[in-house]
Scaffold this active site. Structure first.
Site, PDB file in Angstrom:
ATOM      1  N   LYS A 107     -13.438  27.773 -10.708  1.00 44.45           N
ATOM      2  CA  LYS A 107     -14.740  27.213 -10.332  1.00 44.45           C
ATOM      3  C   LYS A 107     -15.775  27.346 -11.460  1.00 44.45           C
ATOM      4  O   LYS A 107     -15.567  28.111 -12.422  1.00 44.45           O
ATOM      5  CB  LYS A 107     -15.229  27.915  -9.064  1.00 44.45           C
ATOM      6  CG  LYS A 107     -14.374  27.603  -7.829  1.00 44.45           C
ATOM      7  CD  LYS A 107     -15.004  28.192  -6.579  1.00 44.45           C
ATOM      8  CE  LYS A 107     -14.181  27.871  -5.353  1.00 44.45           C
ATOM      9  NZ  LYS A 107     -14.848  28.354  -4.114  1.00 44.45           N
ATOM     10  N   TYR A 124     -14.904  19.057   0.054  1.00 40.52           N
ATOM     11  CA  TYR A 124     -15.210  20.107   1.036  1.00 40.52           C
ATOM     12  C   TYR A 124     -15.652  19.523   2.384  1.00 40.52           C
ATOM     13  O   TYR A 124     -16.359  20.191   3.137  1.00 40.52           O
ATOM     14  CB  TYR A 124     -16.294  21.027   0.481  1.00 40.52           C
ATOM     15  CG  TYR A 124     -15.775  22.092  -0.475  1.00 40.52           C
ATOM     16  CD1 TYR A 124     -14.785  23.002  -0.076  1.00 40.52           C
ATOM     17  CD2 TYR A 124     -16.289  22.218  -1.753  1.00 40.52           C
ATOM     18  CE1 TYR A 124     -14.328  23.993  -0.933  1.00 40.52           C
ATOM     19  CE2 TYR A 124     -15.827  23.210  -2.629  1.00 40.52           C
ATOM     20  CZ  TYR A 124     -14.851  24.098  -2.195  1.00 40.52           C
ATOM     21  OH  TYR A 124     -14.401  25.079  -3.041  1.00 40.52           O
ATOM     22  N   PHE A 137     -23.673  26.682   4.895  1.00 42.04           N
ATOM     23  CA  PHE A 137     -23.632  26.855   3.432  1.00 42.04           C
ATOM     24  C   PHE A 137     -23.185  25.598   2.692  1.00 42.04           C
ATOM     25  O   PHE A 137     -23.039  25.618   1.474  1.00 42.04           O
ATOM     26  CB  PHE A 137     -22.722  28.042   3.059  1.00 42.04           C
ATOM     27  CG  PHE A 137     -21.293  27.938   3.543  1.00 42.04           C
ATOM     28  CD1 PHE A 137     -20.358  27.162   2.878  1.00 42.04           C
ATOM     29  CD2 PHE A 137     -20.881  28.640   4.673  1.00 42.04           C
ATOM     30  CE1 PHE A 137     -19.041  27.074   3.314  1.00 42.04           C
ATOM     31  CE2 PHE A 137     -19.564  28.564   5.120  1.00 42.04           C
ATOM     32  CZ  PHE A 137     -18.645  27.773   4.436  1.00 42.04           C
ATOM     33  N   ARG A 152      -2.967  32.370  -2.654  1.00 43.91           N
ATOM     34  CA  ARG A 152      -4.050  32.962  -1.854  1.00 43.91           C
ATOM     35  C   ARG A 152      -4.066  34.490  -1.994  1.00 43.91           C
ATOM     36  O   ARG A 152      -5.123  35.119  -2.057  1.00 43.91           O
ATOM     37  CB  ARG A 152      -3.917  32.550  -0.387  1.00 43.91           C
ATOM     38  CG  ARG A 152      -4.225  31.088  -0.189  1.00 43.91           C
ATOM     39  CD  ARG A 152      -4.169  30.670   1.260  1.00 43.91           C
ATOM     40  NE  ARG A 152      -5.242  31.243   2.055  1.00 43.91           N
ATOM     41  CZ  ARG A 152      -6.503  30.833   2.017  1.00 43.91           C
ATOM     42  NH1 ARG A 152      -6.862  29.853   1.199  1.00 43.91           N
ATOM     43  NH2 ARG A 152      -7.406  31.385   2.791  1.00 43.91           N
ATOM     44  N   ASN A 172     -17.197  32.408  -6.113  1.00 46.97           N
ATOM     45  CA  ASN A 172     -16.029  33.272  -5.959  1.00 46.97           C
ATOM     46  C   ASN A 172     -14.862  32.904  -6.887  1.00 46.97           C
ATOM     47  O   ASN A 172     -13.700  33.172  -6.583  1.00 46.97           O
ATOM     48  CB  ASN A 172     -15.607  33.361  -4.485  1.00 46.97           C
ATOM     49  CG  ASN A 172     -15.178  32.021  -3.916  1.00 46.97           C
ATOM     50  OD1 ASN A 172     -15.264  31.002  -4.598  1.00 46.97           O
ATOM     51  ND2 ASN A 172     -14.696  32.025  -2.692  1.00 46.97           N
ATOM     52  N   HIS A 210     -10.470  28.650  -6.168  1.00 44.86           N
ATOM     53  CA  HIS A 210     -10.169  28.039  -4.864  1.00 44.86           C
ATOM     54  C   HIS A 210      -8.662  27.872  -4.751  1.00 44.86           C
ATOM     55  O   HIS A 210      -7.980  27.680  -5.753  1.00 44.86           O
ATOM     56  CB  HIS A 210     -10.830  26.652  -4.755  1.00 44.86           C
ATOM     57  CG  HIS A 210     -10.314  25.849  -3.603  1.00 44.86           C
ATOM     58  ND1 HIS A 210     -10.805  25.996  -2.324  1.00 44.86           N
ATOM     59  CD2 HIS A 210      -9.308  24.939  -3.512  1.00 44.86           C
ATOM     60  CE1 HIS A 210     -10.132  25.198  -1.502  1.00 44.86           C
ATOM     61  NE2 HIS A 210      -9.218  24.546  -2.211  1.00 44.86           N
ATOM     62  N   GLU A 253      -5.521  17.922  -0.872  1.00 43.43           N
ATOM     63  CA  GLU A 253      -6.286  18.330  -2.053  1.00 43.43           C
ATOM     64  C   GLU A 253      -5.633  17.897  -3.376  1.00 43.43           C
ATOM     65  O   GLU A 253      -6.346  17.495  -4.306  1.00 43.43           O
ATOM     66  CB  GLU A 253      -6.487  19.845  -2.034  1.00 43.43           C
ATOM     67  CG  GLU A 253      -7.406  20.282  -0.889  1.00 43.43           C
ATOM     68  CD  GLU A 253      -7.636  21.779  -0.812  1.00 43.43           C
ATOM     69  OE1 GLU A 253      -8.553  22.190  -0.092  1.00 43.43           O
ATOM     70  OE2 GLU A 253      -6.898  22.555  -1.468  1.00 43.43           O
TER      71      GLU A 253
HETATM   72  P1  CMP Z   1     -13.235  28.154  -1.047  1.00 40.53           P
HETATM   73  O1  CMP Z   1     -11.980  28.928  -0.883  1.00 40.53           O
HETATM   74  O2  CMP Z   1     -13.303  27.172  -2.157  1.00 40.53           O
HETATM   75  O3  CMP Z   1     -13.572  27.399   0.325  1.00 40.53           O
HETATM   76  C1  CMP Z   1     -14.869  27.104   0.762  1.00 40.53           C
HETATM   77  C2  CMP Z   1     -15.921  27.727  -0.105  1.00 40.53           C
HETATM   78  O4  CMP Z   1     -17.185  27.853   0.509  1.00 40.53           O
HETATM   79  C3  CMP Z   1     -15.527  29.164  -0.423  1.00 40.53           C
HETATM   80  O5  CMP Z   1     -14.436  29.203  -1.269  1.00 40.53           O
HETATM   81  C4  CMP Z   1     -16.827  29.687  -0.983  1.00 40.53           C
HETATM   82  O6  CMP Z   1     -17.078  29.253  -2.312  1.00 40.53           O
HETATM   83  C5  CMP Z   1     -17.804  29.000  -0.029  1.00 40.53           C
HETATM   84  N1  CMP Z   1     -18.146  29.863   1.105  1.00 40.53           N
HETATM   85  C6  CMP Z   1     -17.356  30.296   2.100  1.00 40.53           C
HETATM   86  N2  CMP Z   1     -18.041  31.040   2.970  1.00 40.53           N
HETATM   87  C7  CMP Z   1     -19.295  31.071   2.515  1.00 40.53           C
HETATM   88  C8  CMP Z   1     -20.476  31.679   2.995  1.00 40.53           C
HETATM   89  N3  CMP Z   1     -20.493  32.406   4.103  1.00 40.53           N
HETATM   90  N4  CMP Z   1     -21.598  31.507   2.273  1.00 40.53           N
HETATM   91  C9  CMP Z   1     -21.572  30.749   1.145  1.00 40.53           C
HETATM   92  N5  CMP Z   1     -20.475  30.142   0.647  1.00 40.53           N
HETATM   93  C10 CMP Z   1     -19.348  30.307   1.330  1.00 40.53           C
END
Ligand code: CMP
Length: 139
Positions: free
Chosen positions: A9, A49, A57, A85, A112, A115, A126
């Site tokens: 990311k 998404y 969010f 994962r 984070n 993904h 995807e």
């Molecule tokens: P990802 O695994 O890419 O899937 C959805 C994304 O949304 C996740 O990683 C985070 O980047 C984001 N995400 C998930 N939960 C939250 C949250 N509670 N607040 C903000 N961002 C979130």
């Protein structure tokens, strides 16, 4: 043999840790069968998404994913979806296990670092969202 979809990311690319994450991917036995760097547009991130579009969010997530370039990949290996994962760690880095990518490189539940597809039907959406068949290398 299974394929999964992965993203390094924008936070991880901006921090300059994409190479270290790619090393972990290779060290853990995944074959990178497709890869490109891209700066996602708003429409591309929203479409990717879409499953989260009702979440509080969502707007912030789209802004984060479009703030800079990311690296999208298709990974191949035995049980690739679950193994990727596991290597990523929990979505929230505060809950991620030691040795996982998110524990080491993520800064928040949103920023984070990586993904990964969460199931075969998600991977089936995807991978072709970002790659045509011609861009996926048979290895
Ligand atoms: P990802 O695994 O890419 O899937 C959805 C994304 O949304 C996740 O990683 C985070 O980047 C984001 N995400 C998930 N939960 C939250 C949250 N509670 N607040 C903000 N961002 C979130």
């Amino acid at each position: 043999m299974q394929r999964t979809f992965a993203i390094i990311k924008p936070d991880a690319v901006a921090k300059g840790v994409a190479g270290r994450i790619l090393s972990k991917i290779e060290e853990n036995g995944f074959k990178v069968v497709a890869m490109k760097m891209m700066h996602m547009t708003d429409a591309q991130a929203r479409g990717f998404y879409q499953v989260h579009r009702e979440r509080p969010f969502f707007g912030s997530l789209v802004a984060f994913m479009t703030q800079g370039p990311s690296i999208v990949m298709a990974l191949e290996g035995d049980n690739a979806i679950a193994r990727w994962r596991e290597l990523m760690g929990a979505t929230d880095p505060a809950k991620a296990a030691a040795g996982t990518i998110r524990k080491e490189f993520a800064s928040s539940i949103e920023a984070n670092a990586v993904h990964g597809s969460d199931a075969p039907d998600t991977a089936a959406f995807e991978i072709p969202y970002f790659f045509s068949a011609l861009e996926i290398t048979a290895r």
